[in-house]
Design a protein around this motif. Sequence first.
Motif, mmCIF file in Angstrom:
data_model
loop_
_atom_site.group_PDB
_atom_site.id
_atom_site.type_symbol
_atom_site.label_atom_id
_atom_site.label_comp_id
_atom_site.label_asym_id
_atom_site.label_seq_id
_atom_site.Cartn_x
_atom_site.Cartn_y
_atom_site.Cartn_z
ATOM 1 N N ILE A 3 0.830 -1.201 0.000
ATOM 2 C CA ILE A 3 0.000 0.000 0.000
ATOM 3 C C ILE A 3 0.871 1.260 0.000
ATOM 4 O O ILE A 3 0.531 2.266 -0.634
ATOM 5 C CB ILE A 3 -0.998 -0.008 1.199
ATOM 6 C CG1 ILE A 3 -1.951 1.194 1.131
ATOM 7 C CG2 ILE A 3 -0.304 -0.007 2.541
ATOM 8 C CD1 ILE A 3 -2.984 1.091 0.088
ATOM 9 N N ILE A 4 2.019 1.196 0.674
ATOM 10 C CA ILE A 4 2.919 2.355 0.734
ATOM 11 C C ILE A 4 3.427 2.686 -0.664
ATOM 12 O O ILE A 4 3.420 3.850 -1.092
ATOM 13 C CB ILE A 4 4.131 2.048 1.674
ATOM 14 C CG1 ILE A 4 3.661 1.591 3.056
ATOM 15 C CG2 ILE A 4 5.053 3.267 1.777
ATOM 16 C CD1 ILE A 4 2.960 2.625 3.880
ATOM 17 N N ALA A 64 -2.721 14.651 -0.148
ATOM 18 C CA ALA A 64 -1.817 13.492 -0.129
ATOM 19 C C ALA A 64 -1.551 13.046 1.299
ATOM 20 O O ALA A 64 -1.600 11.846 1.605
ATOM 21 C CB ALA A 64 -0.497 13.839 -0.829
ATOM 22 N N THR A 65 -1.273 13.996 2.175
ATOM 23 C CA THR A 65 -0.979 13.653 3.563
ATOM 24 C C THR A 65 -2.184 12.958 4.200
ATOM 25 O O THR A 65 -2.047 11.937 4.865
ATOM 26 C CB THR A 65 -0.635 14.920 4.377
ATOM 27 O OG1 THR A 65 0.434 15.605 3.731
ATOM 28 C CG2 THR A 65 -0.219 14.560 5.787
ATOM 29 N N THR A 70 -4.779 7.956 6.211
ATOM 30 C CA THR A 70 -5.913 7.061 6.430
ATOM 31 C C THR A 70 -5.675 5.683 5.814
ATOM 32 O O THR A 70 -6.178 4.693 6.305
ATOM 33 C CB THR A 70 -7.233 7.646 5.857
ATOM 34 O OG1 THR A 70 -7.030 7.960 4.483
ATOM 35 C CG2 THR A 70 -7.664 8.899 6.580
ATOM 36 N N GLU A 71 -4.890 5.611 4.746
ATOM 37 C CA GLU A 71 -4.654 4.310 4.104
ATOM 38 C C GLU A 71 -3.423 3.594 4.623
ATOM 39 O O GLU A 71 -3.363 2.367 4.590
ATOM 40 C CB GLU A 71 -4.516 4.489 2.581
ATOM 41 C CG GLU A 71 -5.778 4.928 1.886
ATOM 42 C CD GLU A 71 -6.970 4.032 2.214
ATOM 43 O OE1 GLU A 71 -6.825 2.804 2.157
ATOM 44 O OE2 GLU A 71 -8.036 4.586 2.546
ATOM 45 N N ILE A 74 1.399 6.834 9.302
ATOM 46 C CA ILE A 74 2.366 7.918 9.128
ATOM 47 C C ILE A 74 3.287 7.644 7.935
ATOM 48 O O ILE A 74 3.572 8.529 7.131
ATOM 49 C CB ILE A 74 3.188 8.121 10.429
ATOM 50 C CG1 ILE A 74 2.261 8.684 11.521
ATOM 51 C CG2 ILE A 74 4.361 9.071 10.199
ATOM 52 C CD1 ILE A 74 2.909 8.923 12.844
ATOM 53 N N LEU A 75 3.698 6.385 7.797
ATOM 54 C CA LEU A 75 4.550 6.025 6.664
ATOM 55 C C LEU A 75 3.815 6.266 5.339
ATOM 56 O O LEU A 75 4.379 6.783 4.369
ATOM 57 C CB LEU A 75 4.941 4.549 6.786
ATOM 58 C CG LEU A 75 6.223 4.114 6.079
ATOM 59 C CD1 LEU A 75 7.411 4.952 6.547
ATOM 60 C CD2 LEU A 75 6.478 2.633 6.312
ATOM 61 N N GLY A 76 2.536 5.916 5.322
ATOM 62 C CA GLY A 76 1.722 6.136 4.132
ATOM 63 C C GLY A 76 1.603 7.610 3.790
ATOM 64 O O GLY A 76 1.675 8.006 2.625
ATOM 65 N N SER A 77 1.428 8.455 4.820
ATOM 66 C CA SER A 77 1.281 9.879 4.552
ATOM 67 C C SER A 77 2.590 10.466 4.032
ATOM 68 O O SER A 77 2.591 11.317 3.144
ATOM 69 C CB SER A 77 0.784 10.624 5.792
ATOM 70 O OG SER A 77 1.761 10.615 6.785
ATOM 71 N N ALA A 78 3.718 9.972 4.561
ATOM 72 C CA ALA A 78 5.012 10.444 4.058
ATOM 73 C C ALA A 78 5.202 10.012 2.604
ATOM 74 O O ALA A 78 5.647 10.790 1.753
ATOM 75 C CB ALA A 78 6.144 9.911 4.926
#
Lengths: 173, 182
Positions: A3-4, A64-65, A70-71, A74-78
């Motif tokens: 997902i990332i 994007a953040t 949500t998906e 924190i790693l996803g938002s980065a």
Amino acid sequence: MEIIIKLFLTFAKIGAFSIGGGYAMLPFIQREVIGRYGWLTTGEFSDILAISQMTPGPIAVNSATFVGYTEGGILGSAAATLGVALPSFIMILLIAAFFIKIYEKKTTKNVFRGIRPAVVGLIAAAAYSVTVESVIDIKGAIIFGLSLLSLFHKKVDPIYVIIASALVGIIVY
Amino acid sequence: MLFDLFMVFAKIGAFTLGGGYAMVPLIQSEVVDRKSWIEKEEFIDILAVSQSTPGALALNMATFIGYKKKGILGAASAILGAIMPSFLIILIVAMFFTKFMNVKAVQEAFMGIRPAVAALIAFSVYKIAMTSKIKPMWYIIAVISAVLVIFFDVDPILIIIVSGLSGAVIGKLGGTKDGDNN
């Protein structure tokens, strides 16, 4: 982890094609984030836009953040935020370093003569679908009409339009 | 200098509500007027290039100005500075958003906000059309693009590519005259 990577690539794609800044990225976010992956509904996306309007920074980064978090936490938002920024970074570096003259070329000007109206049409399409999803009853239609009127005729700052509509929402719903 | 670039753009990113275009006057007052990093004319060129390059306007401008001052590292410092405040603020908002949305008054507020956001987007169509200097004939491309996306679910990426190509081809075929530069 998948997902990332997906978040990074999706937002890189959005960053790479939205020309014109701000709401120009709406149609791409709608297609990829709402349509293809279902990471957001149109309603949730509209809420993020409202929050973006009230918080500092570019709408692209804010969306994007938010979606990244949500998906994929924190790693996803980065990943999503770096994804949306990376095409800008690379393209501007290339242009600044080598191709600054490209914008004086006639062909480039012709290309943009075609793209500019397309961007207007794309944002109009986004406006259409957000309106269809967001204006669901007569109260909503009145809020929509009054907001449009105050933006057009009174040149009211969008942030006040949002605050006023929030208050109206609390009162009438 | 790198830290300076980071801080200036972090400050700009932290204090401008409303996204990219709202940041332009602030960027100008910081980098042209206060810091004298860039001349006014150069700033206008950077703005023009940033508007015609994909991506968020503020990030494009930060990258360009950072590169001018201190090369690739300068560009990286400036863009990270521009991103950092909204990243942190939205991260905090996102963390509490679900809980927040369970409050009844908040749900009602957003019921009111959603139609207003639709109006904001509709209004932005008008604003962008006004500032894009599009000749009346070319609005046919806008109409076709909107119809293709709304009714035929065509990918907007394809529309950008095809409309750019159309512009180049029509220009080449002599649809535009020399000196006719918009």
